[in-house]
Design a protein around this motif. Structure first.
Motif, PDB file in Angstrom:
ATOM      1  N   LEU A 160     -11.041   1.712  -4.185  1.00  0.00           N
ATOM      2  CA  LEU A 160     -12.344   3.101  -4.491  1.00  0.00           C
ATOM      3  C   LEU A 160     -13.784   2.572  -4.486  1.00  0.00           C
ATOM      4  O   LEU A 160     -14.471   3.120  -3.779  1.00  0.00           O
ATOM      5  N   LYS A 161     -13.983   1.018  -4.769  1.00  0.00           N
ATOM      6  CA  LYS A 161     -15.418   1.384  -5.701  1.00  0.00           C
ATOM      7  C   LYS A 161     -16.271   0.339  -3.307  1.00  0.00           C
ATOM      8  O   LYS A 161     -16.947   1.179  -2.703  1.00  0.00           O
ATOM      9  N   ARG A 163     -14.643   1.505  -1.349  1.00  0.00           N
ATOM     10  CA  ARG A 163     -14.729   3.648   0.074  1.00  0.00           C
ATOM     11  C   ARG A 163     -16.086   3.734  -0.622  1.00  0.00           C
ATOM     12  O   ARG A 163     -15.623   5.274  -0.011  1.00  0.00           O
ATOM     13  N   GLY A 164     -16.397   3.501  -1.278  1.00  0.00           N
ATOM     14  CA  GLY A 164     -18.184   4.279  -1.753  1.00  0.00           C
ATOM     15  C   GLY A 164     -17.093   6.055  -2.761  1.00  0.00           C
ATOM     16  O   GLY A 164     -18.270   6.571  -3.119  1.00  0.00           O
ATOM     17  N   THR A 165     -16.234   5.590  -3.359  1.00  0.00           N
ATOM     18  CA  THR A 165     -16.072   6.697  -4.521  1.00  0.00           C
ATOM     19  C   THR A 165     -15.823   5.988  -5.573  1.00  0.00           C
ATOM     20  O   THR A 165     -14.045   5.640  -6.296  1.00  0.00           O
ATOM     21  N   PRO A 166     -16.381   4.450  -6.552  1.00  0.00           N
ATOM     22  CA  PRO A 166     -15.993   4.343  -7.711  1.00  0.00           C
ATOM     23  C   PRO A 166     -15.195   4.616  -8.892  1.00  0.00           C
ATOM     24  O   PRO A 166     -15.499   5.918  -8.986  1.00  0.00           O
ATOM     25  N   GLN A 167     -14.350   4.428  -9.695  1.00  0.00           N
ATOM     26  CA  GLN A 167     -13.827   5.085 -10.930  1.00  0.00           C
ATOM     27  C   GLN A 167     -13.451   3.928 -12.210  1.00  0.00           C
ATOM     28  O   GLN A 167     -13.922   2.689 -11.430  1.00  0.00           O
TER      29      GLN A 167
END
Ligand code: DC
Length: 224
Positions: A160-161, A163-167
């Motif tokens: 996710l990191k 992909r630029g959509t960190p959680q």
């Protein structure tokens, strides 16, 4: 010519689909991602605003025309009633609908024959939760692929990191543990290793090591 069946089950995030696709390509078998089929039903239920109750969902099942197609890279594409839903079925809302419909016996029996039919037509590497236990209990090879919840959360965190959509790692870990619990405690076809399944734990393995090990397991059981 005999068709071979390789059944790969295991929890979310253990790398099942990537590994299953890679070995299918190597063996020139058809790769079947059964999670995508449940997601397609979930998508249709969501899209049509159908109530998430078994009786309501069962009513729309006969009208569903689900088809699988493969692109040039061997990636599975999903269609329902002529609409390509390959990308849409990965939406978080659809994941939630998929997990609800997957717990409904009416949905599971509706999809059972479709999955078995694919294994009759060609040699397959099929991945899911109940392939070795319910769908293909006579599969030539059964593998239960897993990794610790912490490792699966770490992999998802990195993905996710990138992909630029960190959680948040902690949130991901809780989600994974919840999903494991739901998948293995539902009454309809709960996730568990099939009789005779080889356990493959990828916690300490790289992708390439896991791929090699999986191929070894298959080749020890199928003379190709
Ligand atoms: O593997 P996935 O996350 O794409 O699967 C989507 C949902 O379908 C998930 O909630 C588990 C369920 N599933 C199932 O119950 N049986 C299968 N054979 C495959 C998936």
């Amino acid at each position: 010519m005999k068709n071979y069946a390789v059944a790969i089950d295991g929890p979310s995030g253990a790398g099942k689909s990537t590994l299953a696709r890679a070995v299918a390509q190597e063996l020139q078998f058809v790769y079947v991602d059964t999670g995508a089929i449940y997601r397609t039903v979930g998508y249709r239920v969501w899209q049509t605003g159908t109530v998430l109750k078994e009786e309501a969902v069962a009513e729309i099942l006969p009208g569903l025309e689900i088809a699988l197609a493969y692109d040039g890279q061997g990636l599975q594409r999903m269609q329902v009633n002529g609409e390509d839903v390959t990308e849409k079925i990965r939406l978080p809302e659809v994941s939630m609908y998929a997990s609800h419909v997957a717990a409904m016996p009416a949905v599971r029996s509706f999809l059972l024959e479709m999955q078995r039919d694919m294994a009759r037509r060609s040699s397959v590497v099929m991945d899911g939760r109940d392939i070795g236990t319910v769908v293909l209990p006579d599969a030539d090879v059964k593998v239960f692929l897993t990794a610790s919840a912490e490792e699966r959360a770490k992999r998802r965190f990195r993905e996710l990191k990138q992909r630029g959509t960190p959680q948040d790692y902690g949130v991901l870990l809780v989600e994974i543990e919840e999903r494991d619990y739901n998948d293995s405690h539902r009454s309809a076809a709960p996730m568990r290793p099939a009789k005779g399944a080889v356990l493959l734990d990828t916690t300490e393995l790289t992708f390439e090591e896991s791929r090699q090990r999986l191929l070894e397991i298959i080749r020890e059981r199928i003379a190709l």
